[in-house]
Write a protein that holds these residues in place. Structure first.
Motif, PDB file in Angstrom:
ATOM      1  N   ASN A  61       0.828  -1.212   0.000  1.00 38.85           N
ATOM      2  CA  ASN A  61       0.000   0.000   0.000  1.00 38.85           C
ATOM      3  C   ASN A  61       0.862   1.262   0.000  1.00 38.85           C
ATOM      4  O   ASN A  61       0.540   2.238  -0.691  1.00 38.85           O
ATOM      5  CB  ASN A  61      -0.950   0.000   1.195  1.00 38.85           C
ATOM      6  N   ASP A  62       1.949   1.237   0.774  1.00 36.42           N
ATOM      7  CA  ASP A  62       2.855   2.394   0.801  1.00 36.42           C
ATOM      8  C   ASP A  62       3.496   2.620  -0.566  1.00 36.42           C
ATOM      9  O   ASP A  62       3.610   3.764  -1.033  1.00 36.42           O
ATOM     10  CB  ASP A  62       3.945   2.200   1.862  1.00 36.42           C
ATOM     11  N   LYS A  63       3.917   1.539  -1.214  1.00 36.07           N
ATOM     12  CA  LYS A  63       4.513   1.661  -2.552  1.00 36.07           C
ATOM     13  C   LYS A  63       3.504   2.247  -3.536  1.00 36.07           C
ATOM     14  O   LYS A  63       3.855   3.108  -4.356  1.00 36.07           O
ATOM     15  CB  LYS A  63       5.013   0.299  -3.046  1.00 36.07           C
ATOM     16  N   ALA A  64       2.265   1.800  -3.444  1.00 34.73           N
ATOM     17  CA  ALA A  64       1.231   2.306  -4.356  1.00 34.73           C
ATOM     18  C   ALA A  64       0.962   3.780  -4.092  1.00 34.73           C
ATOM     19  O   ALA A  64       0.842   4.577  -5.038  1.00 34.73           O
ATOM     20  CB  ALA A  64      -0.050   1.487  -4.194  1.00 34.73           C
ATOM     21  N   LYS A  65       0.884   4.151  -2.836  1.00 35.56           N
ATOM     22  CA  LYS A  65       0.642   5.556  -2.485  1.00 35.56           C
ATOM     23  C   LYS A  65       1.790   6.431  -3.004  1.00 35.56           C
ATOM     24  O   LYS A  65       1.555   7.500  -3.580  1.00 35.56           O
ATOM     25  CB  LYS A  65       0.503   5.696  -0.971  1.00 35.56           C
ATOM     26  N   ASP A  66       3.023   5.976  -2.797  1.00 36.18           N
ATOM     27  CA  ASP A  66       4.182   6.730  -3.278  1.00 36.18           C
ATOM     28  C   ASP A  66       4.159   6.873  -4.800  1.00 36.18           C
ATOM     29  O   ASP A  66       4.474   7.947  -5.335  1.00 36.18           O
ATOM     30  CB  ASP A  66       5.480   6.046  -2.840  1.00 36.18           C
ATOM     31  N   ALA A  67       3.764   5.826  -5.486  1.00 31.99           N
ATOM     32  CA  ALA A  67       3.711   5.863  -6.951  1.00 31.99           C
ATOM     33  C   ALA A  67       2.642   6.841  -7.429  1.00 31.99           C
ATOM     34  O   ALA A  67       2.866   7.597  -8.384  1.00 31.99           O
ATOM     35  CB  ALA A  67       3.452   4.472  -7.508  1.00 31.99           C
ATOM     36  N   LEU A  68       1.499   6.830  -6.751  1.00 31.68           N
ATOM     37  CA  LEU A  68       0.437   7.788  -7.127  1.00 31.68           C
ATOM     38  C   LEU A  68       0.890   9.221  -6.891  1.00 31.68           C
ATOM     39  O   LEU A  68       0.641  10.102  -7.726  1.00 31.68           O
ATOM     40  CB  LEU A  68      -0.844   7.505  -6.332  1.00 31.68           C
ATOM     41  N   GLU A  69       1.549   9.444  -5.750  1.00 33.60           N
ATOM     42  CA  GLU A  69       2.024  10.795  -5.439  1.00 33.60           C
ATOM     43  C   GLU A  69       3.113  11.248  -6.408  1.00 33.60           C
ATOM     44  O   GLU A  69       3.290  12.444  -6.639  1.00 33.60           O
ATOM     45  CB  GLU A  69       2.516  10.864  -3.996  1.00 33.60           C
ATOM     46  N   ALA A  70       3.836  10.281  -6.983  1.00 37.82           N
ATOM     47  CA  ALA A  70       4.887  10.619  -7.951  1.00 37.82           C
ATOM     48  C   ALA A  70       4.305  10.857  -9.339  1.00 37.82           C
ATOM     49  O   ALA A  70       5.034  11.204 -10.271  1.00 37.82           O
ATOM     50  CB  ALA A  70       5.916   9.501  -8.007  1.00 37.82           C
ATOM     51  N   GLY A  71       2.995  10.655  -9.475  1.00 34.96           N
ATOM     52  CA  GLY A  71       2.344  10.960 -10.740  1.00 34.96           C
ATOM     53  C   GLY A  71       2.115   9.775 -11.655  1.00 34.96           C
ATOM     54  O   GLY A  71       1.724   9.959 -12.807  1.00 34.96           O
ATOM     55  N   ASP A  72       2.360   8.573 -11.199  1.00 36.11           N
ATOM     56  CA  ASP A  72       2.108   7.396 -12.033  1.00 36.11           C
ATOM     57  C   ASP A  72       0.612   7.267 -12.301  1.00 36.11           C
ATOM     58  O   ASP A  72      -0.221   7.701 -11.499  1.00 36.11           O
ATOM     59  CB  ASP A  72       2.608   6.118 -11.357  1.00 36.11           C
ATOM     60  N   ALA A  73       0.278   6.658 -13.405  1.00 35.47           N
ATOM     61  CA  ALA A  73      -1.122   6.468 -13.790  1.00 35.47           C
ATOM     62  C   ALA A  73      -1.803   5.523 -12.805  1.00 35.47           C
ATOM     63  O   ALA A  73      -1.225   4.516 -12.382  1.00 35.47           O
ATOM     64  CB  ALA A  73      -1.203   5.895 -15.197  1.00 35.47           C
ATOM     65  N   GLU A  74      -3.044   5.882 -12.466  1.00 36.44           N
ATOM     66  CA  GLU A  74      -3.778   5.103 -11.469  1.00 36.44           C
ATOM     67  C   GLU A  74      -3.941   3.641 -11.889  1.00 36.44           C
ATOM     68  O   GLU A  74      -3.785   2.729 -11.069  1.00 36.44           O
ATOM     69  CB  GLU A  74      -5.143   5.728 -11.210  1.00 36.44           C
ATOM     70  N   ALA A  75      -4.234   3.398 -13.145  1.00 36.06           N
ATOM     71  CA  ALA A  75      -4.421   2.021 -13.619  1.00 36.06           C
ATOM     72  C   ALA A  75      -3.122   1.214 -13.471  1.00 36.06           C
ATOM     73  O   ALA A  75      -3.151   0.049 -13.071  1.00 36.06           O
ATOM     74  CB  ALA A  75      -4.889   2.020 -15.064  1.00 36.06           C
ATOM     75  N   ARG A  76      -2.022   1.862 -13.786  1.00 32.64           N
ATOM     76  CA  ARG A  76      -0.720   1.184 -13.669  1.00 32.64           C
ATOM     77  C   ARG A  76      -0.416   0.880 -12.200  1.00 32.64           C
ATOM     78  O   ARG A  76       0.041  -0.214 -11.855  1.00 32.64           O
ATOM     79  CB  ARG A  76       0.368   2.060 -14.274  1.00 32.64           C
ATOM     80  N   VAL A  77      -0.669   1.842 -11.323  1.00 33.44           N
ATOM     81  CA  VAL A  77      -0.423   1.669  -9.893  1.00 33.44           C
ATOM     82  C   VAL A  77      -1.311   0.557  -9.338  1.00 33.44           C
ATOM     83  O   VAL A  77      -0.868  -0.272  -8.543  1.00 33.44           O
ATOM     84  CB  VAL A  77      -0.627   2.991  -9.128  1.00 33.44           C
ATOM     85  N   ARG A  78      -2.566   0.537  -9.793  1.00 35.16           N
ATOM     86  CA  ARG A  78      -3.499  -0.495  -9.330  1.00 35.16           C
ATOM     87  C   ARG A  78      -2.978  -1.890  -9.714  1.00 35.16           C
ATOM     88  O   ARG A  78      -3.044  -2.827  -8.928  1.00 35.16           O
ATOM     89  CB  ARG A  78      -4.886  -0.256  -9.908  1.00 35.16           C
ATOM     90  N   GLY A  79      -2.460  -2.005 -10.920  1.00 35.55           N
ATOM     91  CA  GLY A  79      -1.886  -3.280 -11.369  1.00 35.55           C
ATOM     92  C   GLY A  79      -0.675  -3.671 -10.539  1.00 35.55           C
ATOM     93  O   GLY A  79      -0.507  -4.843 -10.181  1.00 35.55           O
ATOM     94  N   GLN A  80       0.188  -2.692 -10.249  1.00 36.56           N
ATOM     95  CA  GLN A  80       1.362  -2.964  -9.424  1.00 36.56           C
ATOM     96  C   GLN A  80       0.959  -3.370  -8.007  1.00 36.56           C
ATOM     97  O   GLN A  80       1.553  -4.272  -7.421  1.00 36.56           O
ATOM     98  CB  GLN A  80       2.280  -1.744  -9.385  1.00 36.56           C
ATOM     99  N   LEU A  81      -0.046  -2.682  -7.460  1.00 44.66           N
ATOM    100  CA  LEU A  81      -0.527  -3.006  -6.120  1.00 44.66           C
ATOM    101  C   LEU A  81      -1.076  -4.429  -6.096  1.00 44.66           C
ATOM    102  O   LEU A  81      -0.761  -5.203  -5.184  1.00 44.66           O
ATOM    103  CB  LEU A  81      -1.604  -2.013  -5.678  1.00 44.66           C
ATOM    104  N   ASP A  82      -1.863  -4.758  -7.098  1.00 47.92           N
ATOM    105  CA  ASP A  82      -2.448  -6.100  -7.174  1.00 47.92           C
ATOM    106  C   ASP A  82      -1.346  -7.157  -7.249  1.00 47.92           C
ATOM    107  O   ASP A  82      -1.403  -8.174  -6.554  1.00 47.92           O
ATOM    108  CB  ASP A  82      -3.377  -6.185  -8.388  1.00 47.92           C
TER     109      ASP A  82
END
Length: 138
Positions: A87-108
């Motif tokens: 969850n922390d990695k996903a939050k950091d990725a979103l805050e860094a501007g990564d696309a939500e769909a990509r972050v969701r896939g990485q989180l999954d």
């Protein structure tokens, strides 16, 4: 994908605990009840003596339950820490501007990896609990 991994982990833990209950705990429960019944059959014992006797009969089962509970809590804590890391990695990725769909896939994928990693830990955890319970019965 993460839900499937979670389901596999939960099923594996439940199977391990059920096996442990059948192989070790159920026998301990029977012994506890037989021991307690013998305490109650002593017509010369005082009420306090019978109560102490029953408490002694219950002690091994209480120890067994404490062992299983502690081991399961440790396992759950480790799995929770892994999940929090994802969850922390996903939050950091979103805050860094990564696309939500990509972050969701990485989180999954990260959560699925946590599940798979912990699934591999279940047999060792079950063996540790089984060995600890066997040591109680000696």
């Amino acid at each position: 994908m993460a839900e499937a991994a979670q389901g596999r982990v939960q099923a594996a833990v439940e199977n391990a605990v059920q096996g442990l209950e059948r192989e070790r705990i159920r026998g301990m429960q029977g012994a506890m009840f037989r021991c307690s019944a013998r305490c109650c059959e002593d017509s010369t014992a005082s009420m306090q003596q019978v109560q102490r006797c029953i408490e002694r009969c219950h002690a091994p089962l209480a120890q067994a339950q404490a062992i299983v509970t502690a081991e399961l809590e440790n396992f759950q804590d480790r799995l929770s820490r892994c999940t929090l890391h994802c969850n922390d990695k996903a939050k950091d990725a979103l805050e860094a501007g990564d696309a939500e769909a990509r972050v969701r896939g990485q989180l999954d994928a990260c959560l699925a990896a946590c599940g798979d990693d912990h699934l591999r830990l279940v047999p060792a955890m079950a063996k540790k609990m089984k060995d600890s319970l066997a040591a109680l019965q000696q």
